[in-house]
Design a protein around this motif. Structure first.
Motif, PDB file in Angstrom:
ATOM      1  N   VAL A  85       0.827  -1.238   0.144  1.00 17.72           N
ATOM      2  CA  VAL A  85      -0.003  -0.012   0.060  1.00 17.72           C
ATOM      3  C   VAL A  85       0.997   1.272  -0.012  1.00 17.72           C
ATOM      4  O   VAL A  85       0.726   2.149  -0.802  1.00 17.72           O
ATOM      5  N   LEU A  86       2.161   1.171   0.791  1.00 14.08           N
ATOM      6  CA  LEU A  86       2.943   2.270   0.949  1.00 14.08           C
ATOM      7  C   LEU A  86       3.280   2.477  -0.634  1.00 14.08           C
ATOM      8  O   LEU A  86       3.243   3.718  -0.994  1.00 14.08           O
ATOM      9  N   GLN A  87       3.990   1.388  -1.193  1.00 15.77           N
ATOM     10  CA  GLN A  87       4.570   1.585  -2.532  1.00 15.77           C
ATOM     11  C   GLN A  87       3.448   2.140  -3.544  1.00 15.77           C
ATOM     12  O   GLN A  87       4.011   3.082  -4.457  1.00 15.77           O
ATOM     13  N   LYS A  94       7.285   8.894  -6.865  1.00 15.09           N
ATOM     14  CA  LYS A  94       8.575   8.262  -7.300  1.00 15.09           C
ATOM     15  C   LYS A  94       8.869   8.404  -8.910  1.00 15.09           C
ATOM     16  O   LYS A  94       9.896   8.660  -9.456  1.00 15.09           O
ATOM     17  N   PHE A  95       7.730   7.962  -9.643  1.00 14.30           N
ATOM     18  CA  PHE A  95       7.729   8.037 -11.126  1.00 14.30           C
ATOM     19  C   PHE A  95       8.137   9.553 -11.472  1.00 14.30           C
ATOM     20  O   PHE A  95       8.769   9.756 -12.642  1.00 14.30           O
ATOM     21  N   LEU A  96       7.442  10.436 -10.917  1.00 14.93           N
ATOM     22  CA  LEU A  96       7.769  12.025 -11.305  1.00 14.93           C
ATOM     23  C   LEU A  96       8.981  12.084 -10.974  1.00 14.93           C
ATOM     24  O   LEU A  96       9.638  13.027 -12.078  1.00 14.93           O
ATOM     25  N   ILE A  97       9.480  11.947  -9.798  1.00 17.06           N
ATOM     26  CA  ILE A  97      11.118  12.415  -9.769  1.00 17.06           C
ATOM     27  C   ILE A  97      12.044  11.460 -10.537  1.00 17.06           C
ATOM     28  O   ILE A  97      13.122  12.253 -11.308  1.00 17.06           O
ATOM     29  N   SER A  98      11.547  10.461 -10.616  1.00 13.09           N
ATOM     30  CA  SER A  98      12.820   9.656 -11.416  1.00 13.09           C
ATOM     31  C   SER A  98      12.603   9.975 -12.895  1.00 13.09           C
ATOM     32  O   SER A  98      13.803   9.792 -13.535  1.00 13.09           O
ATOM     33  N   LEU A 228      18.227  12.367  -4.517  1.00 16.64           N
ATOM     34  CA  LEU A 228      18.028  12.331  -3.124  1.00 16.64           C
ATOM     35  C   LEU A 228      16.464  11.956  -2.891  1.00 16.64           C
ATOM     36  O   LEU A 228      15.932  11.155  -2.038  1.00 16.64           O
ATOM     37  N   GLY A 229      15.548  12.767  -3.566  1.00 18.31           N
ATOM     38  CA  GLY A 229      14.094  12.295  -3.508  1.00 18.31           C
ATOM     39  C   GLY A 229      13.829  11.122  -3.709  1.00 18.31           C
ATOM     40  O   GLY A 229      13.039  10.228  -3.181  1.00 18.31           O
ATOM     41  N   ILE A 230      14.546  10.530  -4.817  1.00 18.74           N
ATOM     42  CA  ILE A 230      14.268   8.906  -5.080  1.00 18.74           C
ATOM     43  C   ILE A 230      14.763   8.227  -4.061  1.00 18.74           C
ATOM     44  O   ILE A 230      14.138   7.147  -3.459  1.00 18.74           O
ATOM     45  N   GLU A 231      15.767   8.505  -3.237  1.00 17.91           N
ATOM     46  CA  GLU A 231      16.548   7.790  -2.221  1.00 17.91           C
ATOM     47  C   GLU A 231      15.220   7.687  -0.939  1.00 17.91           C
ATOM     48  O   GLU A 231      15.194   6.864  -0.273  1.00 17.91           O
ATOM     49  N   VAL A 232      14.857   8.930  -0.821  1.00 20.71           N
ATOM     50  CA  VAL A 232      13.898   8.966   0.503  1.00 20.71           C
ATOM     51  C   VAL A 232      12.739   8.127   0.125  1.00 20.71           C
ATOM     52  O   VAL A 232      12.244   7.555   1.126  1.00 20.71           O
ATOM     53  N   ILE A 233      11.983   8.165  -1.070  1.00 18.69           N
ATOM     54  CA  ILE A 233      10.871   7.430  -1.366  1.00 18.69           C
ATOM     55  C   ILE A 233      11.208   5.811  -1.258  1.00 18.69           C
ATOM     56  O   ILE A 233      10.505   5.197  -0.570  1.00 18.69           O
ATOM     57  N   ASN A 234      12.439   5.434  -1.759  1.00 14.58           N
ATOM     58  CA  ASN A 234      12.880   4.147  -1.866  1.00 14.58           C
ATOM     59  C   ASN A 234      13.130   3.623  -0.353  1.00 14.58           C
ATOM     60  O   ASN A 234      12.865   2.628   0.363  1.00 14.58           O
ATOM     61  N   THR A 235      13.633   4.590   0.648  1.00  8.98           N
ATOM     62  CA  THR A 235      13.906   4.199   2.108  1.00  8.98           C
ATOM     63  C   THR A 235      12.394   4.027   2.567  1.00  8.98           C
ATOM     64  O   THR A 235      12.215   3.053   3.482  1.00  8.98           O
ATOM     65  N   THR A 236      11.540   5.001   2.666  1.00 12.72           N
ATOM     66  CA  THR A 236      10.162   4.872   3.077  1.00 12.72           C
ATOM     67  C   THR A 236       9.254   3.740   2.736  1.00 12.72           C
ATOM     68  O   THR A 236       8.514   3.302   3.316  1.00 12.72           O
ATOM     69  N   ASP A 237       9.671   3.442   1.273  1.00 15.18           N
ATOM     70  CA  ASP A 237       8.832   2.438   0.887  1.00 15.18           C
ATOM     71  C   ASP A 237       9.192   1.150   1.454  1.00 15.18           C
ATOM     72  O   ASP A 237       8.185   0.014   1.509  1.00 15.18           O
TER      73      ASP A 237
END
Length: 483
Positions: A85-87, A94-98, A228-237
């Motif tokens: 659900v988080l992902q 995540k798609f927007l930033i990556s 870094l934004g991608i890294e934040v999302i990957n971490t919280t996912d």
């Protein structure tokens, strides 16, 4: 309409309570859901309710359809569910930033290549006799630009000075004393070392160094911030959930199944307490995430004029031409100064090779890129920031979003409160963040997750770098305004 809805809710409540009150006679519904969700083999799954004395979380005074092994599988499923659900919730962000990180990197690479081609074309068209020897130095210069933008720790001032220092021996041999080539390596090195003293290109190297420093650093910071934004999302996912959180998720999501209540959903308040407790550390990211988006916005808006990489790179060849013109005009004086420092060169007459740069070939694939196009870097940044701004409160409202959109029962319907099916949840609902969890009746939160702390530190750093750049940009504008 309201009376009908009320009657329907009461009927559902009665039916669910009948199952929860010991009248459960078969585990068939729970077995179907277990099989449908592919939670594990059905071997050992009770056909009929049994005493649940061995259950750790889903214990009940009534007969149950769960065994200890099933409870373990349900717990793993509950954790997997929340991660999915988080992902799903962060997928668009995540798609927007990556997508934009990849697009900006590709655009930077194209800009660098285009600027290199402009500079090579300048030598081929205007200074053909030195084009071949200058090509290596031009290529090295733009390679350094790429290395800097994409994260290598090198000095812009150093590689700008290195370019003009290594260019001077070529200019001296072909422009100041034309027709003679192949000066010795020792003499060429003397010319290179003398460049800073005799300043053959006037103030052009300083202008270029200043422009490169101003434009490349913000672009580099912008690209690093996107990564870094991608890294934040990957971490919280892929957040690690505590044991207490895992048990609370199990109780909320699957314990009703043990009582045959496969259709029940958690009450909104109950869901908020559980999910806010589990995501308490993630909520701590919220303030810094908002600051991160604001810093990107400020960084983007300040990147114009001499701070705009597109403007600086695509005008670099003009400054190189200015430098060559200045060296040509001051040729006699420069020649005299060189003779004093390095002495007369020993060399032999040779014929300069022609220009080997194929403008048509090297410009293929770059024709779509136009400085007059609406798809400029500035417009791309503006469009991206506009979309990103919509996610400013993403982490602060994530728990509420998950409960409202995915997990909790709709208002007015009977719901699961962790023990029974009820009309409404009666416990106090806590707020978001770690401090607010001290009174959480469903989840105990012990402290800050070190992984989240590390991510927050990285966000703080990028915010600080952006603030420093903003201040520098402001001071520069004030300086220009007073002159």
């Amino acid at each position: 309409m309201g009376a009908k809805s009320l009657c329907l809710g009461a009927l559902v409540l009665l039916l669910l309570r009948a199952a929860a009150a010991g009248e459960l006679r078969s585990c068939e519904d729970a077995r179907k859901v277990f099989r449908l969700r592919q939670l594990g083999p059905l071997r050992g799954f009770p056909q009929t309710p049994r005493a649940g004395v061995d259950l750790q979380v889903c214990s009940s005074k009534n007969p149950t359809c769960c065994t200890k092994k099933m409870e373990e599988r349900y717990q793993a499923a509950a954790k997997q569910d929340i991660q999915q659900v988080l992902q799903t919730s962060s997928a668009m962000l995540k798609f927007l930033i990556s997508r934009n990180a990849a697009a900006f990197q590709e655009t930077f690479e194209m800009l660098i290549k285009l600027a290199e081609n402009y500079t090579s074309t300048l030598f081929c068209n205007t200074h053909r006799n030195m084009a071949v020897e200058a090509a290596t130095h031009v290529q090295e210069f733009f390679t350094d630009i790429g290395l800097f933008i994409f994260g290598t720790d090198i000095s812009t001032e150093d590689f700008v000075n290195r370019f003009f220092d290594t260019l001077f021996p070529v200019v001296y041999s072909h422009m100041i004393n034309p027709g003679l080539r192949d000066v010795s390596l020792e003499y060429a090195e003397c010319l290179r070392m003398a460049t800073r003293d005799i300043r053959p290109f006037g103030n052009v190297p300083k202008i270029v160094a200043r422009q490169m420093g101003r434009s490349l650093l913000p672009s580099r910071t912008f690209l690093q911030a996107l990564n870094l934004g991608i890294e934040v999302i990957n971490t919280t996912d892929h957040l690690h959930f505590s044991k207490d959180c895992s048990r609370a998720l199990l109780r909320m999501q699957y314990c009703p199944h043990c009582q045959g209540l496969t259709l029940s959903k958690p009450c909104m308040g109950y869901c908020l307490n559980v999910v806010r407790g589990c995501l308490a550390n993630m909520a701590e990211v919220d303030l810094h995430w908002q600051g991160y988006i604001q810093s990107l916005e400020e960084l983007s808006s300040a990147m114009h004029g001499t701070y705009d990489i597109e403007h600086v790179l695509l005008n670099f060849h003009s400054l190189v031409n200015d430098a060559l013109v200045q060296a040509h005009i001051n040729g006699p004086e420069l020649s005299e100064q060189v003779n004093k420092i390095c002495g007369p060169p020993v060399r032999k007459p040779t014929q300069s090779p022609g220009c080997s740069f194929d403008q048509n070939k090297d410009n293929q694939g770059l024709k779509m890129f136009s400085r007059d196009s609406e798809e400029t870097l500035a417009n791309r940044r503006k469009e991206f920031i506009g979309h990103l701004r919509l996610y400013r409160a993403f982490y602060g409202g994530l728990a509420d979003q998950l409960c409202a959109n995915e997990l909790a029962a709709a208002d007015g319907l009977p719901c699961w409160n962790g023990e029974d099916v009820v009309r409404s949840y009666t416990h106090r609902v806590v707020g978001s963040g770690i401090k607010a969890q001290s009174g959480n009746p469903e989840v105990k939160v012990k402290g800050t997750d070190p992984v989240i702390s590390q991510i927050i530190d990285k966000l703080k750093h990028i915010i600080q770098v952006s603030k420093a750049f903003k201040e520098q940009h402001y001071q520069q504008r004030m300086k220009i305004g007073t002159t």
